[in-house]
Enzyme design. Structure first.
Site, PDB file in Angstrom:
ATOM      1  N   LYS A   2       5.975  49.775 -22.747  1.00  0.00           N
ATOM      2  CA  LYS A   2       6.614  48.494 -23.087  1.00  0.00           C
ATOM      3  C   LYS A   2       6.964  48.523 -24.579  1.00  0.00           C
ATOM      4  O   LYS A   2       8.049  48.122 -25.014  1.00  0.00           O
ATOM      5  CB  LYS A   2       5.654  47.318 -22.833  1.00  0.00           C
ATOM      6  N   SER A  24       2.788  53.175 -20.320  1.00  0.00           N
ATOM      7  CA  SER A  24       2.188  51.913 -19.886  1.00  0.00           C
ATOM      8  C   SER A  24       2.366  50.795 -20.914  1.00  0.00           C
ATOM      9  O   SER A  24       3.491  50.463 -21.250  1.00  0.00           O
ATOM     10  CB  SER A  24       0.713  52.164 -19.566  1.00  0.00           C
ATOM     11  N   HIS A  64      -0.598  56.318 -11.914  1.00  0.00           N
ATOM     12  CA  HIS A  64      -0.284  55.781 -13.245  1.00  0.00           C
ATOM     13  C   HIS A  64      -0.901  56.710 -14.296  1.00  0.00           C
ATOM     14  O   HIS A  64      -2.127  56.752 -14.460  1.00  0.00           O
ATOM     15  CB  HIS A  64      -0.943  54.396 -13.310  1.00  0.00           C
ATOM     16  N   TRP A 121       1.465  48.798  -8.966  1.00  0.00           N
ATOM     17  CA  TRP A 121       1.182  47.713  -9.924  1.00  0.00           C
ATOM     18  C   TRP A 121       2.347  47.559 -10.918  1.00  0.00           C
ATOM     19  O   TRP A 121       2.684  46.460 -11.333  1.00  0.00           O
ATOM     20  CB  TRP A 121      -0.110  48.082 -10.644  1.00  0.00           C
TER      21      TRP A 121
END
Ligand code: GTR
Length: 422
Positions: A262, A258, A401, A349
């Site tokens: 990144k 998550s 997620h 998302w």
């Protein structure tokens, strides 16, 4: 008079409501593919003067640094420099950890610069059975080192500097340390909050305080970002692991989920010693293209997490087409090192399709190095059916997620695959 006051009150209320709705609509996520927008796919190989990069050497010598700089200037900021002194303190070593299968070390890395010091606590496992140097997985964790393992005597680390303490072992399932050890991997982790507590006012307690006075570390000083501080944490883990000859320093893999997914991409762009990466459910400002309007958007992420990004990113909110890069350019900065992009089917998302399309696009640069990407994969891969090129891989795991045991099965399969195709 009373009527006038009443009318004004109503008008005031209606205007307020309208402004609120307009604000909400601006950040209302789109989940319809038909409305995601018809993207241009700018090529990282095209230079601003119109010339095209044609070889791996040109990419390495010219283009790579230009693109890294764009991401630093406009999105993530620069990583902190190395401090004057780095000292490792072995706080504890257990030679029969995890039922005798591993050595466990808990190390405090002290960073000393001028009269200031800062530290990052590392939890590090090494498999015991192996005699030859072993590969390793490194990664920052969300909730503290003690949450990543089922061993109940690990020093507690606090992700937010005094804010909350999380339950021991709560994220054991996310780390699968026993599985990794049994597969011959060393594992090292540290908590994101040690580098930058994940809050608007976290900058003042971040690693950047070694180099800047408190007045330069307020929430307004967005040139010093959490994502860059965390990426620096990955480099510190690499520094540490390379001190031990039992680690094969050419096989240090970085993992992140998550916001840390990144971060892994940014860490790989900045640290060529990271041999391969796994970016899990990284979404907006990770693997998902910013120009696609699906799930989380640039506007929403910056509004909610301004401390992750430089203020120069604000200029592109709602104007993503003006960005002089796309997120797959960041993936391409990892080339030719192996990179696995992971999505989850219910994690809309994060825009799974966008993450897949980015992985495909990054293949253009991998191909310069003679390494196949997954550009011939025409349609979205089926759930739980990973697609692996020589060094680029993508999969869509069933579910939410998260990081699960199933994710690690795919990760291990990818690492085996890459090791074979070399
Ligand atoms: C969300 C954020 C995502 C992702 C996620 C996480 O709230 O919008 O981009 O980073 O947090 O890190 O868990």
């Amino acid at each position: 008079m009373k009527i006038l006051i009443l009318m004004f009150t109503i008008l005031f209320f209606v205007a307020g409501e309208c402004a609120l709705r307009a604000e909400e609509n601006k950040f209302k996520p789109n989940y319809e593919e038909a409305k995601a927008g018809n993207l241009p796919w700018p090529s990282p190989l095209m230079r601003p003067d119109g010339s095209r990069i044609a070889t791996a050497t040109e990419w390495n010598n010219r283009r790579r640094a230009e693109i890294r700089k764009l991401f630093a200037d406009l999105l993530y900021g620069e990583l902190p420099p190395h401090p004057e002194t780095i000292r490792c303190e072995l706080r504890r070593e257990i030679s029969n950890a995890l039922d005798g299968t591993a050595i466990r070390r808990e190390i405090r890395i002290h960073l000393i610069h001028g009269d200031k010091s800062h530290f990052m606590d590392v939890l590090w496992y090494l498999p015991k059975r192996k005699t030859e140097p072993v590969p390793a997985v490194i990664g920052l964790n969300f909730l503290g080192n003690h949450t990543c393992t089922d061993e109940s005597d690990v020093f507690q680390t606090d992700p937010w500097w005094g804010a909350r303490n999380f339950r021991r072992g709560a994220h054991t399932y996310r780390w699968q340390i026993r599985k990794l050890i049994n597969n011959g991997f060393s594992v090292a982790t540290a908590t994101r909050g040690d580098l930058f507590p994940d809050r608007a006012d976290g900058r003042a307690k971040s690693v950047f305080r070694l180099f800047h006075p408190p007045e330069a570390l307020t929430p307004e000083h967005r040139e010093y970002t959490a994502i860059s501080a965390w990426a620096y944490g990955y480099s510190l883990l690499v520094d540490l692991l390379r001190t031990d000859p039992r680690i094969d320093s050419a096989r240090i893999w970085a993992h992140g989920h998550s916001r840390l997914g990144k971060t892994v991409l940014w860490a790989m762009a900045n640290d060529s010693r990271i041999a391969g990466g796994i970016s899990n459910n990284s979404g907006c400002c990770g693997a998902a293209p910013s120009r696609r309007n699906f799930g989380e958007t640039l506007g929403r992420i910056i509004q909610v997490f301004p401390w992750w990004f430089t203020s120069r990113a604000d200029a592109f909110i709602g104007k993503e087409a003006n960005l002089p890069f796309e997120q797959y350019w960041l993936l391409a900065l990892a080339a030719p090192r192996p990179l696995l992009i992971a999505s989850a089917s219910e994690d809309l998302w994060a825009d799974p399709r966008g993450e897949f399309l980015s992985t495909k696009q990054a293949g253009e640069v991998y191909e310069l190095f003679g390494s196949s990407g997954i550009r011939d994969q025409k349609s979205m891969p089926k759930i739980n059916h990973p697609v692996f090129g020589d060094s680029l891989g993508y999969y869509l795991r069933a579910g939410k997620h998260d990081v699960t045991e199933q994710d690690w099965n795919f990760v291990l399969a990818f690492i085996r695959h890459c090791t074979r195709s070399r």
